[in-house]
Write an enzyme that holds these catalytic residues in place. Sequence first.
Site, PDB file in Angstrom:
ATOM      1  N   ARG A 183      -2.396  -8.650  -2.284  1.00 48.08           N
ATOM      2  CA  ARG A 183      -3.561  -9.395  -2.775  1.00 48.08           C
ATOM      3  C   ARG A 183      -3.605  -9.374  -4.302  1.00 48.08           C
ATOM      4  NH1 ARG A 183      -7.838  -6.712   1.087  1.00 48.08           N
ATOM      5  NH2 ARG A 183      -6.214  -5.176   0.788  1.00 48.08           N
TER       6      ARG A 183
ATOM      7  N   ILE B 271       2.173   2.862   2.545  1.00 48.92           N
ATOM      8  CA  ILE B 271       3.320   2.753   3.459  1.00 48.92           C
ATOM      9  C   ILE B 271       4.358   1.811   2.847  1.00 48.92           C
ATOM     10  CG2 ILE B 271       4.101   2.062   5.766  1.00 48.92           C
ATOM     11  CD1 ILE B 271       1.342   2.908   6.840  1.00 48.92           C
TER      12      ILE B 271
ATOM     13  N   ASP C  93       8.041  -3.703  16.034  1.00 47.96           N
ATOM     14  CA  ASP C  93       7.500  -2.477  16.639  1.00 47.96           C
ATOM     15  C   ASP C  93       6.118  -2.728  17.225  1.00 47.96           C
ATOM     16  OD1 ASP C  93       7.561   0.373  17.203  1.00 47.96           O
ATOM     17  OD2 ASP C  93       6.088   0.619  15.595  1.00 47.96           O
TER      18      ASP C  93
ATOM     19  N   ARG D  39       0.873  -5.090  12.655  1.00 50.28           N
ATOM     20  CA  ARG D  39       0.156  -5.417  13.885  1.00 50.28           C
ATOM     21  C   ARG D  39       0.746  -6.710  14.433  1.00 50.28           C
ATOM     22  NH1 ARG D  39      -1.295  -0.908  14.179  1.00 50.28           N
ATOM     23  NH2 ARG D  39      -3.406  -0.073  14.097  1.00 50.28           N
TER      24      ARG D  39
ATOM     25  N   GLU E 268      -0.055  -5.731  23.340  1.00 49.54           N
ATOM     26  CA  GLU E 268       0.686  -4.550  23.823  1.00 49.54           C
ATOM     27  C   GLU E 268       0.053  -4.008  25.099  1.00 49.54           C
ATOM     28  OE1 GLU E 268       0.727  -1.888  20.474  1.00 49.54           O
ATOM     29  OE2 GLU E 268       1.762  -3.348  19.236  1.00 49.54           O
TER      30      GLU E 268
ATOM     31  N   GLY F  49       5.914   3.509  15.402  1.00 46.83           N
ATOM     32  CA  GLY F  49       5.926   3.725  13.951  1.00 46.83           C
ATOM     33  C   GLY F  49       5.602   5.154  13.550  1.00 46.83           C
TER      34      GLY F  49
ATOM     35  N   GLY G 286       0.860  -1.194   0.000  1.00 47.77           N
ATOM     36  CA  GLY G 286       0.000   0.000   0.000  1.00 47.77           C
ATOM     37  C   GLY G 286       0.890   1.235   0.000  1.00 47.77           C
TER      38      GLY G 286
ATOM     39  N   HIS H 211       5.862   0.271  19.658  1.00 47.04           N
ATOM     40  CA  HIS H 211       4.820   0.792  18.746  1.00 47.04           C
ATOM     41  C   HIS H 211       5.019   2.297  18.496  1.00 47.04           C
ATOM     42  CE1 HIS H 211       0.462  -0.012  17.247  1.00 47.04           C
ATOM     43  NE2 HIS H 211       1.046   0.932  16.535  1.00 47.04           N
TER      44      HIS H 211
ATOM     45  N   ILE I  67       6.003  -3.847  11.419  1.00 42.42           N
ATOM     46  CA  ILE I  67       5.498  -2.556  11.908  1.00 42.42           C
ATOM     47  C   ILE I  67       3.988  -2.490  11.655  1.00 42.42           C
ATOM     48  CG2 ILE I  67       7.590  -1.151  11.776  1.00 42.42           C
ATOM     49  CD1 ILE I  67       5.121  -0.815   9.018  1.00 42.42           C
TER      50      ILE I  67
HETATM   51  C1  8YV Z   1      -0.715   4.695  16.333  1.00 42.63           C
HETATM   52  C2  8YV Z   1      -1.017   2.953  14.466  1.00 42.63           C
HETATM   53  O1  8YV Z   1       0.282   4.455  17.251  1.00 42.63           O
HETATM   54  O2  8YV Z   1      -1.992   4.357  12.866  1.00 42.63           O
HETATM   55  C3  8YV Z   1      -1.957   3.244  13.356  1.00 42.63           C
HETATM   56  O3  8YV Z   1      -2.679   2.324  12.951  1.00 42.63           O
HETATM   57  O4  8YV Z   1      -0.852   1.855  14.847  1.00 42.63           O
HETATM   58  C4  8YV Z   1      -0.223   4.063  15.067  1.00 42.63           C
HETATM   59  O5  8YV Z   1      -0.023   5.085  14.179  1.00 42.63           O
HETATM   60  C5  8YV Z   1      -2.043   4.314  16.933  1.00 42.63           C
HETATM   61  O6  8YV Z   1      -3.068   4.199  16.073  1.00 42.63           O
HETATM   62  C6  8YV Z   1      -2.533   5.323  17.951  1.00 42.63           C
HETATM   63  O7  8YV Z   1      -1.749   5.526  18.979  1.00 42.63           O
END
Ligand code: 8YV
Length: 316
Positions: free
Chosen positions: A179, A159, A260, A236, A265, A285, A157, A283, A234
């Site tokens: 996909r 990112i 990450d 889930r 968590e 990112g 995607g 986490h 990075i």
């Molecule tokens: C955030 C994330 O840390 O955007 C996401 O999906 O995992 C991170 O950017 C989180 O959503 C909120 O703290």
Amino acid sequence: MTSPAPTAQLLMIGPLLPALVARIEQTYRVHRFWEVDDPSAWLQANAGSIDAIATSGVFGAKAELIEALPNLKAVISFGVGYDAIAVDTAKKRGVTVTNTPGVLDNCVADTTVAILLDVGRRISEADRFVRAGEWQSGRFPLAGSIGGKVCGIVGMGNIGRAIAKRVEAFGMTVAYHNRRRRDDVDYAYHETLEGLLEAADYAVLVVPGGSSTDKLIGAEQLRALGPEGYLVNIARGSVVDEQALVEALHNGTIAGAALDVFADEPQVPAELLTLNNVVLTPHIGSGTHETRQAMADLFFANLDGFFKHGKAVTPV
Ligand code: 8YV
């Protein structure tokens, strides 16, 4: 004289950025759900007055909570990932869900490259070596080079593309599994995940969380990545079978991992803490001042857009 519109009431699931909360509270009434002693009693008394849930990708919004709020109109979330939000339940109820896409791509890509380089060039391990005074008694072992290696991106995607652009600058060859093949990139496409993992020196996970990717990476996939391969996650924690990963790292089934995100968590499997070939970050990112501000601005634009102008900016 017309009376002012009633203030919309938000149920906030967990603490968002203080400056964002202060901004929200100028217009909306915020109920801090995480501070409530008895959530079910609170819901019995107040559920009917809640217009929106304010949450994040991490705090989410469970189906039961959405069901329990009869006048819920929107779930406004801080973060791009919405796997922790029961989107289907919300949609069935006609509840709008919003996230914060786009604004965090570059920072998440930076973090990915940082931890990829870290695990590959053994940077954190070298830092521990210096701090422990071990340099006095010997040289730090060599690492593998980054240039010339294959970076296999799982999930191409926005990112994924931002990561690809960066690792190319380090001389890596990009390959990906998605996909479907993208016609706007010319990186090598692998139709199967296993095919990509076999080709990759670094497997970078950038897929959304949720049931479709739950434990996508297990023992078999780690074997495909192989003893010279590194896993970088990075996305889930749910995307990886953590127990299988722990075993693969212990047994040398893969060379190392940079993580990450974790399944539960802020808990991190204790076995990972003692391994030198693993880089662990909490986490982070999207965790820069600038990106979190941009996410807060988009969160607020969605909230105000929905309640003041009848249209959210980035609905899911
Ligand atoms: C955030 C994330 O840390 O955007 C996401 O999906 O995992 C991170 O950017 C989180 O959503 C909120 O703290």
